[in-house]
Design a protein around this motif. Structure first.
Motif, short mmCIF file in Angstrom:
data_model
loop_
_atom_site.label_atom_id
_atom_site.label_comp_id
_atom_site.label_asym_id
_atom_site.label_seq_id
_atom_site.Cartn_x
_atom_site.Cartn_y
_atom_site.Cartn_z
N LEU A 295 0.82 -1.20 0.00
CA LEU A 295 0.00 0.00 0.00
C LEU A 295 0.86 1.25 0.00
N ARG A 296 1.99 1.19 0.67
CA ARG A 296 2.88 2.35 0.70
C ARG A 296 3.44 2.67 -0.68
N GLU A 297 3.80 1.63 -1.42
CA GLU A 297 4.31 1.84 -2.78
C GLU A 297 3.23 2.40 -3.70
N ILE A 298 2.00 1.88 -3.56
CA ILE A 298 0.90 2.39 -4.39
C ILE A 298 0.63 3.84 -4.04
N GLU A 299 0.68 4.18 -2.74
CA GLU A 299 0.43 5.55 -2.30
C GLU A 299 1.48 6.50 -2.87
N LEU A 300 2.75 6.09 -2.88
CA LEU A 300 3.82 6.92 -3.45
C LEU A 300 3.64 7.10 -4.95
N ARG A 301 3.22 6.03 -5.60
CA ARG A 301 3.01 6.13 -7.04
C ARG A 301 1.83 7.04 -7.36
N LEU A 302 0.77 6.96 -6.56
CA LEU A 302 -0.37 7.85 -6.73
C LEU A 302 0.05 9.30 -6.60
N LYS A 303 0.87 9.59 -5.60
CA LYS A 303 1.35 10.95 -5.40
C LYS A 303 2.17 11.42 -6.59
N SER A 304 3.01 10.54 -7.14
CA SER A 304 3.84 10.90 -8.29
C SER A 304 2.98 11.17 -9.52
N VAL A 305 1.98 10.32 -9.78
CA VAL A 305 1.13 10.50 -10.96
C VAL A 305 0.29 11.76 -10.82
N ARG A 306 -0.17 12.08 -9.60
CA ARG A 306 -0.93 13.31 -9.40
C ARG A 306 -0.07 14.54 -9.69
N ASN A 307 1.20 14.49 -9.28
CA ASN A 307 2.10 15.61 -9.58
C ASN A 307 2.32 15.77 -11.08
#
Length: 307
Positions: free
Chosen positions: A29-41
């Protein structure tokens, strides 16, 4: 002793959102959360670039309309010089830019140039006005812009003689075109006419590669239309240089408008792809989080039942 065993049991239990011990290549979940943040940026950046390109496109279209007037003036001049020799030496000028993130703008003119030069002499290349130009295989090539330069330097290293960069970083001006024309004439490259390969603006969503031919001073002198008048040698030389600057300016402005239009479309597509990816990752994150909470509840209920 009981406290130690409890702490040891808690230490070996999987944390919330952690992948199972036997799972391999499974995102936590932590990796998915980081990827979500990156894609939103990335989505924020692409949307901002789309807005900037939309603003610049309106200015570029106004400049393109002014540049087309120069191109129309050239076409009126060269209607007089209609002679075309199949053995004439032609200089190619590829009009591109130094910036990327704008789709296939640069590869469009690069492919058109390679296709034109690789054609045999019995396969003329169509111009924007509907006429044809016969191309020689050893024609010299000059490139405006670093992006097409890197593509053509691998495909046509023997033809490339001169490159330009930092031309038209904002909206191209006639001073930029005049500087390019002056350097072309001073380069010492022998040619009878100049063939400009550029992107023609069709609409805000499409463009196509086109060419514009400009006669050289010697070709103007030998033309029947110009022989009918008594003119000094300086006149034809100045006319050829001014016509070249006009044509370069028209090609630069139209290419700049195509670049801004393509960048806006590319950033719009990137923003939509980022939105789709955010939706997919958010769903994956929610399912993983729900599964982790369910596992925790099962452990708690199982422990309570055991007690």
């Amino acid at each position: 002793m009981l406290l130690r065993s409890s702490l040891a049991r808690i230490a070996v239990q999987p944390t919330l959102g952690a992948a199972p011990a036997g799972a391999r290549n499974m995102a936590t979940l932590r990796e998915i959360e980081l990827r979500l943040k990156s894609v939103r940026n990335i989505e924020k950046i692409t949307k901002s670039m789309k807005m900037i390109a939309s603003t610049k496109l309106a200015k570029a279209q106004r400049a393109m309309q002014a540049g087309k007037e120069y191109g129309l003036a050239n076409s009126e001049v060269f209607k007089v010089a209609t002679d075309d020799k199949s053995s004439a030496r032609r200089l190619f000028i590829v009009v591109s830019s130094d910036k990327g993130l704008c789709g296939g703008i640069h590869s469009s003119v690069s492919k058109a140039t390679r296709r034109a030069i690789s054609n045999a002499t019995d396969s003329p290349f169509a111009t924007a006005e509907g006429s044809s130009v016969t191309i020689e295989g050893d024609s010299p090539v000059m490139v405006i812009g670093d992006k097409s330069k890197m593509q053509l330097i691998r495909a046509l290293p023997q033809n490339l003689v001169l490159t330009f960069n930092q031309i038209g970083r904002d909206i191209p001006t006639f001073a930029d075109a005049a500087g390019v024309a002056d350097l072309i004439i001073k380069s010492g490259v022998k040619y009878d006419s100049v063939v400009l390969v550029y992107n023609k603006f069709v609409s805000a969503l499409s463009y196509e590669a086109a060419i514009m031919e400009v006669k050289g001073a010697e070709a103007l002198k030998e033309s029947d239309g110009f022989k009918a008048y008594e003119m000094e040698d300086d006149f034809t030389g100045d006319l050829a240089e001014f016509s070249l600057a006009n044509a370069v300016y028209a090609a630069l402005t139209e290419g700049h408008a195509c670049e801004q239009s393509a960048r806006r479309n590319a950033m719009d597509s990137a923003s939509k792809n980022a939105s789709d990816m955010i939706g997919s990752l958010q769903m994956q994150y929610n399912r993983g989080r729900q599964a982790a909470i369910t596992n925790e509840l099962v452990d708690i209920i199982t422990g309570a039942s055991a007690l």
